[in-house]
Design a protein around this motif. Structure first.
Motif, short mmCIF file in Angstrom:
data_model
loop_
_atom_site.label_atom_id
_atom_site.label_comp_id
_atom_site.label_asym_id
_atom_site.label_seq_id
_atom_site.Cartn_x
_atom_site.Cartn_y
_atom_site.Cartn_z
N ALA A 104 0.82 -1.22 0.00
CA ALA A 104 0.00 0.00 0.00
C ALA A 104 0.85 1.26 0.00
O ALA A 104 0.31 2.37 0.03
N LEU A 105 2.19 1.09 -0.04
CA LEU A 105 3.11 2.22 0.02
C LEU A 105 3.93 2.30 -1.26
O LEU A 105 4.16 1.29 -1.93
N VAL A 106 4.38 3.51 -1.58
CA VAL A 106 5.23 3.69 -2.75
C VAL A 106 6.35 4.67 -2.39
O VAL A 106 6.13 5.65 -1.66
N ARG A 107 7.55 4.39 -2.90
CA ARG A 107 8.70 5.26 -2.64
C ARG A 107 8.61 6.48 -3.53
O ARG A 107 8.46 6.38 -4.74
N VAL A 108 8.73 7.68 -2.90
CA VAL A 108 8.66 8.92 -3.67
C VAL A 108 9.99 9.67 -3.69
O VAL A 108 10.13 10.67 -4.39
N GLY A 109 10.96 9.20 -2.92
CA GLY A 109 12.25 9.87 -2.90
C GLY A 109 13.09 9.42 -1.72
O GLY A 109 12.73 8.49 -1.00
N ARG A 110 14.21 10.10 -1.54
CA ARG A 110 15.09 9.78 -0.43
C ARG A 110 15.76 11.06 0.07
O ARG A 110 16.15 11.93 -0.72
N ILE A 111 15.89 11.16 1.39
CA ILE A 111 16.67 12.23 2.02
C ILE A 111 18.00 11.62 2.42
O ILE A 111 18.03 10.66 3.22
N GLY A 112 19.10 12.11 1.86
CA GLY A 112 20.42 11.54 2.12
C GLY A 112 20.95 11.89 3.49
O GLY A 112 20.39 12.72 4.22
N ASP A 113 22.07 11.27 3.85
CA ASP A 113 22.65 11.45 5.17
C ASP A 113 22.98 12.91 5.47
O ASP A 113 22.62 13.44 6.53
N GLU A 114 23.67 13.57 4.54
CA GLU A 114 24.08 14.96 4.79
C GLU A 114 22.89 15.89 4.89
O GLU A 114 22.85 16.78 5.74
N ARG A 115 21.92 15.69 4.02
CA ARG A 115 20.74 16.55 4.06
C ARG A 115 19.94 16.32 5.33
O ARG A 115 19.42 17.27 5.91
N MET A 116 19.87 15.05 5.79
CA MET A 116 19.17 14.77 7.03
C MET A 116 19.84 15.49 8.20
O MET A 116 19.17 16.03 9.09
N ALA A 117 21.17 15.50 8.19
CA ALA A 117 21.90 16.21 9.25
C ALA A 117 21.60 17.70 9.22
O ALA A 117 21.43 18.33 10.27
N GLU A 118 21.51 18.27 8.03
CA GLU A 118 21.19 19.69 7.91
C GLU A 118 19.79 19.99 8.44
O GLU A 118 19.58 20.93 9.22
N LEU A 119 18.83 19.19 8.00
CA LEU A 119 17.44 19.43 8.40
C LEU A 119 17.23 19.27 9.90
O LEU A 119 16.47 20.03 10.51
N SER A 120 17.91 18.29 10.48
CA SER A 120 17.70 17.99 11.90
C SER A 120 18.58 18.81 12.82
O SER A 120 18.55 18.61 14.04
N GLY A 121 19.34 19.72 12.27
CA GLY A 121 20.23 20.52 13.10
C GLY A 121 21.34 19.70 13.73
O GLY A 121 21.78 19.99 14.84
N GLY A 122 21.80 18.65 13.00
CA GLY A 122 22.89 17.84 13.50
C GLY A 122 22.48 16.74 14.44
O GLY A 122 23.33 16.00 14.95
N ARG A 123 21.20 16.57 14.67
CA ARG A 123 20.74 15.54 15.61
C ARG A 123 20.65 14.15 14.99
O ARG A 123 20.62 13.16 15.71
N LEU A 124 20.58 14.08 13.67
CA LEU A 124 20.42 12.81 12.99
C LEU A 124 21.23 12.84 11.71
O LEU A 124 21.12 13.78 10.93
N SER A 125 22.05 11.82 11.50
CA SER A 125 22.90 11.81 10.31
C SER A 125 22.68 10.58 9.46
O SER A 125 23.52 10.23 8.64
N GLU A 126 21.57 9.91 9.65
CA GLU A 126 21.22 8.74 8.86
C GLU A 126 20.05 9.07 7.95
O GLU A 126 18.99 9.48 8.41
N GLY A 127 20.24 8.92 6.64
CA GLY A 127 19.20 9.24 5.68
C GLY A 127 18.05 8.25 5.71
O GLY A 127 18.06 7.27 6.45
#
Length: 438
Positions: free
Chosen positions: A115-138
């Motif tokens: 029932a789910l479909v993949r629409v994209g991916r947030i990479g490791d570096e971008r995840m770190a940017e978005l989370s303010g350095g709290r998470l570095s795993e995409g």
């Protein structure tokens, strides 16, 4: 479509005004001959959904090629036919095909990979940017297939203080609303690292909101949103916006942050939170704690009073195994707990509240006590690190007359804060590096 708004803080939008406004705005929406997915909250939210859904259905059916309404469960329990009928029409015995001809209403089946479909991916570096350095795993971003494949998506949902993201609504109905558990867990864990007490009620683009917006932008097709603020403890609408999910949310978040917050002069020693029937387990009823914790005195107690609740979680059995602990209990023993779903870890910290943990001594020091007065037995409460009261021994009316006791009716709606803006006994906002990036 530019963002359009009616009402405001303290206003009351009448039925005719609401009907006229939404009908006019939806008439200008480019949906003719296209497929449309409505995304609506489940019944743990408080809002006049039948009133809104009738207007939207009438405005779209006959124009669109296909119309489906998806209930944004996140990882909540699936709703049965009677609950869906009551939630969308007000009548548990209603025939949905008669009430909403040409529209199918379905649960977000988050447990079903097909029932789910993949629409994209947030990479490791971008995840770190978005989370303010709290998470570095995409993370891959997966959403409900019915929503992703629709030409146009229209969110219909309220905006109010929220323990994970700051203010609910907008793109939150895509993520976590109709998303896959993996990315949901990441957003919730970042909120847990910030802590509920420090993020709840923030009308800004918090790190969690930034993650959600990034993922929602990957959903194909056009996205719109009817965002609104409901007057606390009523079904009356104060304000309504329609536009992109980002713009409509922004307009309503500023209003909800004013009208859904009650300020108190002194920290509250004891809170008795009276949980309404719309919360079916502690997983959802915990809002009665989240929204009082910032105004509770250090060393005080919050009692979650819900005689109708008999389960900690109807879906997430892991919470029975790990119990409830402060953030640092997990962060400082990360290798021990990292395999537990992070959304479960986050929920645990949100209900246990602020505290500290010393890994050398194994001592956990929590800022406030949390107790349940529910149908959950004493031995279960104690096994999950919560206090216990027999609900039969509590008379809320009598407790309301006790010194130092604040009884909160319809708990989970209004956020309580101190006029001072701080949290009694807390060290203040946590730095970006607080918690363990993973």
């Amino acid at each position: 479509m530019g963002c359009q708004t009616i009402g405001g803080a303290g206003c009351t939008i009448g039925p005719e005004e609401l009907d006229g406004f939404l009908s006019e705005q939806l008439a200008g929406l480019d949906v003719d001959g296209r497929s449309v997915a409505l995304v609506i909250p489940d019944d743990t939210r408080s809002c006049p959904l039948p009133r809104l859904l009738r207007i939207v259905h009438r405005s779209l059916v006959g124009r669109v090629r296909e119309l489906v309404c998806v209930i944004a469960l996140g990882t909540h329990e699936y709703m049965g036919p009677a609950r869906i009928a009551e939630w969308t029409t007000g009548d548990p015995g209603a025939d949905l095909a008669e009430a909403f001809p040409g529209m199918e209403i379905v649960n977000h089946e988050w447990r079903d990979p097909s029932a789910l479909v993949r629409v994209g991916r947030i990479g490791d570096e971008r995840m770190a940017e978005l989370s303010g350095g709290r998470l570095s795993e995409g993370s891959d971003v997966l959403v409900n297939r019915r929503v992703a494949e629709a030409d146009v998506k229209l969110v219909i949902g309220p905006v109010l203080p929220h323990e994970v993201v700051g203010m609910s609504g907008g793109n939150k109905y895509f993520i976590p609303g109709v998303a896959q558990e993996g990315f949901i867990s990441r957003t919730h864990w970042v909120g847990a690292l910030i802590t509920s007490s420090h993020i709840i009620g923030a009308p800004a683009v918090t790190p969690v909101r930034a993650m959600i917006d990034e993922g929602a932008a990957m959903v194909p097709g056009e996205r719109y949103c009817i965002a609104f603020v409901v007057r606390s403890h009523t079904t009356e609408l104060e304000s309504v916006s329609i536009g992109t999910p980002e713009d409509a949310w922004h307009a309503q978040a500023r209003i909800g942050a004013r009208t859904h917050v009650e300020y108190v002069d002194e920290p509250m020693p004891t809170v008795l939170s009276l949980i309404p029937d719309r919360y079916h387990d502690i997983w959802t009823a915990a809002k009665g704690f989240y929204k009082t914790e910032p105004a509770v005195a250090a060393g005080g107690e919050v009692i979650v009073y819900a005689p109708h609740i008999t389960e900690v979680s109807q879906v997430h059995a892991e919470i029975y195994e790990i119990g409830y602990h402060c953030r640092d209990y997990f962060v400082k023993q990360w290798d021990r707990f990292k395999q537990v779903p992070w959304g479960v870890l986050a929920h645990s910290t949100h209900l246990r509240g602020l505290g500290s943990y010393d890994p050398r001594t194994g001592v956990e020091a929590d800022r406030v006590r949390v107790s349940l007065a529910t149908g959950i037995p004493r031995e279960v409460c104690e096994s999950i690190n919560l206090g216990y009261y027999d609900p039969a021994t509590i008379d809320p009316g009598e407790w309301a007359g006790r010194d130092g006791v604040t009884v909160v009716p319809d708990a989970g709606e209004v956020l309580y804060r101190l006029h001072s803006g701080g949290i009694d006994g807390a060290d203040g906002p946590f730095p970006v590096t607080s918690g363990r990036p993973v």
